[in-house]
Design a protein around this motif. Structure first.
Motif, mmCIF file in Angstrom:
data_model
loop_
_atom_site.group_PDB
_atom_site.id
_atom_site.type_symbol
_atom_site.label_atom_id
_atom_site.label_comp_id
_atom_site.label_asym_id
_atom_site.label_seq_id
_atom_site.Cartn_x
_atom_site.Cartn_y
_atom_site.Cartn_z
ATOM 1 N N TYR A 120 0.815 -1.203 0.000
ATOM 2 C CA TYR A 120 0.000 0.000 0.000
ATOM 3 C C TYR A 120 0.860 1.269 0.000
ATOM 4 O O TYR A 120 0.494 2.280 -0.593
ATOM 5 C CB TYR A 120 -0.957 -0.007 1.199
ATOM 6 N N VAL A 121 2.010 1.193 0.677
ATOM 7 C CA VAL A 121 2.941 2.328 0.642
ATOM 8 C C VAL A 121 3.388 2.583 -0.794
ATOM 9 O O VAL A 121 3.406 3.724 -1.276
ATOM 10 C CB VAL A 121 4.161 2.061 1.547
ATOM 11 N N ASP A 122 3.741 1.509 -1.487
ATOM 12 C CA ASP A 122 4.173 1.637 -2.877
ATOM 13 C C ASP A 122 3.039 2.157 -3.759
ATOM 14 O O ASP A 122 3.262 2.985 -4.649
ATOM 15 C CB ASP A 122 4.679 0.291 -3.406
ATOM 16 N N ALA A 123 1.834 1.642 -3.531
ATOM 17 C CA ALA A 123 0.684 2.078 -4.327
ATOM 18 C C ALA A 123 0.395 3.559 -4.091
ATOM 19 O O ALA A 123 0.066 4.292 -5.017
ATOM 20 C CB ALA A 123 -0.544 1.236 -3.975
ATOM 21 N N ARG A 124 0.512 3.987 -2.847
ATOM 22 C CA ARG A 124 0.267 5.401 -2.539
ATOM 23 C C ARG A 124 1.325 6.265 -3.221
ATOM 24 O O ARG A 124 1.004 7.332 -3.786
ATOM 25 C CB ARG A 124 0.305 5.638 -1.029
ATOM 26 N N ALA A 125 2.576 5.836 -3.184
ATOM 27 C CA ALA A 125 3.645 6.605 -3.826
ATOM 28 C C ALA A 125 3.410 6.704 -5.331
ATOM 29 O O ALA A 125 3.605 7.768 -5.935
ATOM 30 C CB ALA A 125 5.001 5.957 -3.544
ATOM 31 N N GLU A 126 2.978 5.590 -5.942
ATOM 32 C CA GLU A 126 2.707 5.610 -7.384
ATOM 33 C C GLU A 126 1.538 6.538 -7.700
ATOM 34 O O GLU A 126 1.573 7.276 -8.683
ATOM 35 C CB GLU A 126 2.398 4.197 -7.876
ATOM 36 N N ALA A 127 0.493 6.516 -6.871
ATOM 37 C CA ALA A 127 -0.651 7.393 -7.079
ATOM 38 C C ALA A 127 -0.232 8.861 -7.000
ATOM 39 O O ALA A 127 -0.674 9.693 -7.783
ATOM 40 C CB ALA A 127 -1.741 7.099 -6.047
ATOM 41 N N LYS A 128 0.658 9.163 -6.059
ATOM 42 C CA LYS A 128 1.146 10.543 -5.933
ATOM 43 C C LYS A 128 1.959 10.955 -7.158
ATOM 44 O O LYS A 128 1.851 12.082 -7.647
ATOM 45 C CB LYS A 128 1.989 10.687 -4.662
ATOM 46 N N ARG A 129 2.799 10.033 -7.652
ATOM 47 C CA ARG A 129 3.588 10.337 -8.846
ATOM 48 C C ARG A 129 2.677 10.574 -10.046
ATOM 49 O O ARG A 129 2.886 11.517 -10.825
ATOM 50 C CB ARG A 129 4.563 9.201 -9.143
ATOM 51 N N ASN A 130 1.668 9.722 -10.193
ATOM 52 C CA ASN A 130 0.743 9.874 -11.310
ATOM 53 C C ASN A 130 -0.008 11.198 -11.231
ATOM 54 O O ASN A 130 -0.212 11.870 -12.240
ATOM 55 C CB ASN A 130 -0.266 8.719 -11.327
#
Length: 204
Positions: A120-130
């Motif tokens: 979920y940490v990785d998913a949140r980081a990817e969402a922020k980058r997007n």
């Protein structure tokens, strides 16, 4: 996400090409290929142009999709943040319980929750980058001061014929994106085997 077919795309592209160069956009594509990309073919001397196909993306459609993407990413960030907090609380409780009672099952579950937290940490980081990328794109579009009638992007599929490693002629493509406002032609995909999936049309 980006592509929408315009009813009068060929007419729009013709208008765009007339005001940029004497040879038009098709000429630019041909020049770009001959200057930079023929060396990627197995037998450059066998290269033969077949046709160019055009598609366009309107500014209003693209901007609406960007903003919708930003909203979706905001929702994803909030959801991932909530799941991280929930997993942290559960993992800590199970971790303390496992340490106190030495339960292998509890420790295994603790490890699984920690792994889920990292996902979920990785998913949140990817969402922020997007989200950051889409905000950047939206601001870039705004600087062009485009109107509702403007074409933001022209997608070009250049279909060619050339010999493959077996010596047989094979259809392939060079795909380009063209941005009229900043007068930019960008190669996006090259030397791919071509398969015509357009209804009613067959590759020669």
């Amino acid at each position: 996400m980006r592509t929408v077919i315009q009813a009068a795309v060929l007419l729009a592209v013709s208008a765009l090409t007339a005001c940029h160069t004497e040879t038009g956009l098709a000429g630019r594509v041909s020049t770009e290929i001959k200057a930079k990309h023929l060396k990627k073919l197995n037998d450059p001397g066998s290269y033969e142009a077949v046709e160019n196909r055009y598609d366009s993306v309107r500014y209003t459609t693209y901007r609406a999709e960007l903003l919708d993407g930003i909203r979706q990413n905001d929702v994803a960030i909030k959801a991932n943040t909530a799941l991280i907090a929930k997993n942290d609380k559960s993992a800590k409780g199970i971790g303390y319980y496992g340490l106190a009672y030495g339960m292998a099952a509890a420790q295994q579950l603790y490890g699984e929750l920690q792994a889920a937290r990292q996902e979920y940490v990785d998913a949140r980081a990817e969402a922020k980058r997007n989200r950051a990328d889409m905000v950047h794109d939206t601001l870039a579009l705004a600087r062009f001061k485009l109107t509702k009638a403007d074409t933001y992007l022209v997608k070009i599929k250049h279909i060619y014929r050339a010999k493959n490693t077996a010596g047989a002629l094979q259809l392939g493509t060079f795909d380009f994106d063209y941005y009229p406002k900043r007068d930019s032609l960008v190669l996006t995909a090259s030397n791919a085997e071509y398969k015509d999936e357009t209804p009613g049309r067959q590759a020669k």
